[in-house]
Write a protein that holds these residues in place. Sequence first.
Motif, PDB file in Angstrom:
ATOM      1  N   PHE A 322       0.911  -1.179   0.274  1.00 40.39           N
ATOM      2  CA  PHE A 322      -0.105  -0.097   0.074  1.00 40.39           C
ATOM      3  C   PHE A 322       0.820   1.372   0.006  1.00 40.39           C
ATOM      4  CE2 PHE A 322      -2.029   3.386   2.153  1.00 40.39           C
ATOM      5  CZ  PHE A 322      -3.278   3.336   1.560  1.00 40.39           C
ATOM      6  N   ALA A 323       1.961   1.262   0.804  1.00 44.17           N
ATOM      7  CA  ALA A 323       2.879   2.306   0.856  1.00 44.17           C
ATOM      8  C   ALA A 323       3.333   2.667  -0.489  1.00 44.17           C
ATOM      9  CB  ALA A 323       3.888   2.202   1.897  1.00 44.17           C
ATOM     10  N   ASP A 324       3.835   1.531  -1.020  1.00 43.50           N
ATOM     11  CA  ASP A 324       4.489   1.788  -2.505  1.00 43.50           C
ATOM     12  C   ASP A 324       3.530   2.199  -3.539  1.00 43.50           C
ATOM     13  OD1 ASP A 324       6.678   1.006  -4.334  1.00 43.50           O
ATOM     14  OD2 ASP A 324       5.298  -0.294  -5.237  1.00 43.50           O
ATOM     15  N   ALA A 325       2.172   1.829  -3.439  1.00 44.76           N
ATOM     16  CA  ALA A 325       1.371   2.069  -4.361  1.00 44.76           C
ATOM     17  C   ALA A 325       0.929   3.709  -4.137  1.00 44.76           C
ATOM     18  CB  ALA A 325      -0.099   1.499  -4.164  1.00 44.76           C
ATOM     19  N   VAL A 326       0.787   4.133  -2.799  1.00 47.03           N
ATOM     20  CA  VAL A 326       0.560   5.637  -2.512  1.00 47.03           C
ATOM     21  C   VAL A 326       1.897   6.505  -3.005  1.00 47.03           C
ATOM     22  CG1 VAL A 326       0.653   7.377  -0.652  1.00 47.03           C
ATOM     23  CG2 VAL A 326      -0.781   5.328  -0.483  1.00 47.03           C
ATOM     24  N   ASP A 327       3.007   6.030  -2.784  1.00 55.52           N
ATOM     25  CA  ASP A 327       4.257   6.706  -3.359  1.00 55.52           C
ATOM     26  C   ASP A 327       4.279   6.723  -4.865  1.00 55.52           C
ATOM     27  OD1 ASP A 327       6.614   8.023  -2.929  1.00 55.52           O
ATOM     28  OD2 ASP A 327       7.842   6.315  -3.920  1.00 55.52           O
ATOM     29  N   ARG A 328       3.893   5.846  -5.664  1.00 56.19           N
ATOM     30  CA  ARG A 328       3.771   5.824  -7.100  1.00 56.19           C
ATOM     31  C   ARG A 328       2.629   6.785  -7.509  1.00 56.19           C
ATOM     32  NH1 ARG A 328       3.452   0.539  -9.285  1.00 56.19           N
ATOM     33  NH2 ARG A 328       3.013  -0.357  -7.424  1.00 56.19           N
ATOM     34  N   ALA A 329       1.437   6.597  -6.615  1.00 52.14           N
ATOM     35  CA  ALA A 329       0.459   7.436  -7.224  1.00 52.14           C
ATOM     36  C   ALA A 329       0.394   8.758  -7.018  1.00 52.14           C
ATOM     37  CB  ALA A 329      -0.774   6.995  -6.452  1.00 52.14           C
ATOM     38  N   ARG A 330       1.101   9.405  -6.344  1.00 53.62           N
ATOM     39  CA  ARG A 330       1.274  10.768  -5.964  1.00 53.62           C
ATOM     40  C   ARG A 330       2.452  11.410  -6.888  1.00 53.62           C
ATOM     41  NH1 ARG A 330       5.250  11.758  -0.755  1.00 53.62           N
ATOM     42  NH2 ARG A 330       6.949  10.037  -1.161  1.00 53.62           N
ATOM     43  N   ARG A 331       3.080  10.314  -7.718  1.00 58.31           N
ATOM     44  CA  ARG A 331       3.841  10.734  -8.728  1.00 58.31           C
ATOM     45  C   ARG A 331       3.245  10.637  -9.987  1.00 58.31           C
ATOM     46  NH1 ARG A 331       8.912  10.975  -5.619  1.00 58.31           N
ATOM     47  NH2 ARG A 331       8.681   9.517  -3.986  1.00 58.31           N
ATOM     48  N   GLY A 332       1.866  10.399 -10.181  1.00 58.93           N
ATOM     49  CA  GLY A 332       1.117  10.011 -11.405  1.00 58.93           C
ATOM     50  C   GLY A 332       1.059   8.825 -11.869  1.00 58.93           C
ATOM     51  N   ASP A 333       1.402   7.861 -11.065  1.00 60.76           N
ATOM     52  CA  ASP A 333       1.404   6.405 -11.399  1.00 60.76           C
ATOM     53  C   ASP A 333       0.431   5.559 -10.656  1.00 60.76           C
ATOM     54  OD1 ASP A 333       1.698   3.605 -12.050  1.00 60.76           O
ATOM     55  OD2 ASP A 333       3.758   3.584 -11.660  1.00 60.76           O
ATOM     56  N   GLY A 334      -0.769   5.539 -10.967  1.00 68.16           N
ATOM     57  CA  GLY A 334      -1.893   4.889 -10.194  1.00 68.16           C
ATOM     58  C   GLY A 334      -2.092   3.383 -10.247  1.00 68.16           C
ATOM     59  N   SER A 335      -0.851   2.749 -10.986  1.00 66.80           N
ATOM     60  CA  SER A 335      -1.191   1.244 -11.223  1.00 66.80           C
ATOM     61  C   SER A 335      -1.334   0.444 -10.112  1.00 66.80           C
ATOM     62  CB  SER A 335       0.158   0.765 -12.143  1.00 66.80           C
ATOM     63  OG  SER A 335       1.342   0.868 -11.430  1.00 66.80           O
ATOM     64  N   GLY A 336      -0.508   0.676  -8.958  1.00 64.16           N
ATOM     65  CA  GLY A 336      -0.808   0.118  -7.726  1.00 64.16           C
ATOM     66  C   GLY A 336      -2.180  -0.093  -7.148  1.00 64.16           C
ATOM     67  N   PHE A 337      -3.034   0.772  -7.694  1.00 65.12           N
ATOM     68  CA  PHE A 337      -4.529   0.683  -7.221  1.00 65.12           C
ATOM     69  C   PHE A 337      -5.437   0.511  -8.515  1.00 65.12           C
ATOM     70  CE2 PHE A 337      -2.537   4.004  -4.105  1.00 65.12           C
ATOM     71  CZ  PHE A 337      -3.057   3.491  -3.119  1.00 65.12           C
ATOM     72  N   ALA A 338      -4.872   0.214  -9.494  1.00 69.28           N
ATOM     73  CA  ALA A 338      -5.715   0.073 -10.785  1.00 69.28           C
ATOM     74  C   ALA A 338      -6.860  -1.186 -10.485  1.00 69.28           C
ATOM     75  CB  ALA A 338      -4.956   0.135 -12.066  1.00 69.28           C
ATOM     76  N   ASP A 339      -6.472  -2.468 -10.280  1.00 70.42           N
ATOM     77  CA  ASP A 339      -7.032  -3.665 -10.304  1.00 70.42           C
ATOM     78  C   ASP A 339      -7.788  -3.343  -8.998  1.00 70.42           C
ATOM     79  OD1 ASP A 339      -5.986  -4.476 -12.313  1.00 70.42           O
ATOM     80  OD2 ASP A 339      -4.531  -5.981 -11.360  1.00 70.42           O
ATOM     81  N   GLN A 340      -7.524  -3.051  -7.932  1.00 74.65           N
ATOM     82  CA  GLN A 340      -8.450  -2.908  -6.524  1.00 74.65           C
ATOM     83  C   GLN A 340      -9.393  -1.847  -6.659  1.00 74.65           C
ATOM     84  OE1 GLN A 340      -6.412  -1.266  -3.253  1.00 74.65           O
ATOM     85  NE2 GLN A 340      -7.921  -2.091  -1.685  1.00 74.65           N
ATOM     86  N   ALA A 341      -9.263  -0.718  -7.535  1.00 75.81           N
ATOM     87  CA  ALA A 341     -10.109   0.303  -7.304  1.00 75.81           C
ATOM     88  C   ALA A 341     -11.195   0.174  -8.537  1.00 75.81           C
ATOM     89  CB  ALA A 341      -9.438   1.641  -7.485  1.00 75.81           C
ATOM     90  N   LEU A 342     -10.555  -0.054  -9.927  1.00 75.30           N
ATOM     91  CA  LEU A 342     -11.595  -0.622 -10.730  1.00 75.30           C
ATOM     92  C   LEU A 342     -12.407  -1.461 -10.784  1.00 75.30           C
ATOM     93  CD1 LEU A 342      -9.291   0.663 -13.818  1.00 75.30           C
ATOM     94  CD2 LEU A 342     -10.750   2.112 -12.419  1.00 75.30           C
ATOM     95  N   GLY A 343     -11.705  -2.638 -10.082  1.00 78.52           N
ATOM     96  CA  GLY A 343     -12.510  -3.855  -9.939  1.00 78.52           C
ATOM     97  C   GLY A 343     -13.484  -3.688  -8.856  1.00 78.52           C
TER      98      GLY A 343
END
Length: 482
Positions: A322-343
Amino acid sequence: MIMIRARSRWLVAGVAAAMLAATTPAASAARDDGRLSWRDCGGQGVVAGMRCAAIEVPADWAEPRGRKITLEVARLPATEPARRIGTVLGISSGYGIQELSRSAADLAELRRRFDLVGFDTRVTHWIARMPEVCKQPGASLHDPRGEKDFAELAAGMKAAFEKCRQADPTGLFAHLDALSVARDTEAIRRALGGERASFMAGGMGGVAAAAYARLFPHRVRAMYVDGVNNQTEGWPAQRLRYLPVLQKMVTRFAGWCADTPACALHGEDAEAVWRRLVRDADRHPIPVTSSRYGEGELTGWLLTSTTIPPDPGPRNAAWLAFADAVDRARRGDGSGFADQALGAASFVAMPGAQVMSCGDDRAYGSYAQLEDYRRKARDLAPEYAGAEITLLGCAGWPLPVANPARPLPTGALPPVLGVGTTWVDQVATESFTRMIPGSVTVAYDGPGHVTYLSGRKCPIRYATAYLTDLELPRPGTVCPAE
């Protein structure tokens, strides 16, 4: 509440996958006299000594001579039959036989004095036969802004519900509510024999447990509930109870991150980083692509609808990810949340999935009700004041609500025992037990959801003592994390 926010991966990968292919142990047909005919169970994962049967019940209990469906039932006989007290019947939200198999070893002490019985609810019958059109999302879920926006979302879901209803081959579309499950439960109890039974219910099974207590209080010897919701006070009210829990979850995660160099946000205020990400994503949604769910946008509302895992997981793997996904998302890369959120958004917009709970009043009845919820939520947790995603899925439900939220008459019920985890579901479980005079809720001071399915020894010990001797622990009893 369905644990979309905390357990989205489980919901989408587990429940949605089950909707595509359901398997249950082989079973016999019921005898003509209504009693169950037991045989050895077939299939993988069946516990040694488990016996299986089947029972026919009406698809619509208002028409008992009409179309029938078959429910699978499983029993683990008491291991000390000479000292047998009776039956403990599990009330599940779906695959009760799997739950019985999964918890059998941890309930071995309880099984000494009781037959343990589980059954796959009518939901499993629906899942196995659901038309493909029922699996297509009816709307693009978002946080509605204004009555027109809410009405358009509801209209999209209503149209999808109607298509699903027309294609339904089972006759169950309008009869998957908890009152119908409660009547099925009573049919099984009668077939098992005896005047009363004891009951266990976990998670969403608590909705059917409350329905059973409403309809058949005189058949309840004892009832143990674990990590349940309290549908009787309304789903928006349950969500409001949960908001402070969400805030504590964020604070707990941030404290862990501050003490963990491996955390991608270590050295920063992780709570502030998360809140800033949510705010910025609402202003400038992050484009994301999921290999399974396609393209979409990651908004702050969608982030808070999936949120932080309540359990760090083995070796803190869930929180590290989760921490890694947040770190990437704040830099414009939301891939760490894509499956979870869109799913999660896709699942909740699927009419075939929501039909299982819309009859239990699981919706905002109007935009005015949603606005009232928002006003109350802002005072508790402003960053989580958007519409509760699971309550949007039933917007546009085309039928009368079969099981409206309303107080539960409790005069004829015995005191019940509840268990809830302080990290997730204690507040909801306690709101359930508080309705029934003399009841007690034990707090499990740690993460998790439905402790008896997780093998937590301390709560299981209290449950066994209560169901066996009808003795409740002292109010305020706490089980330490294991």
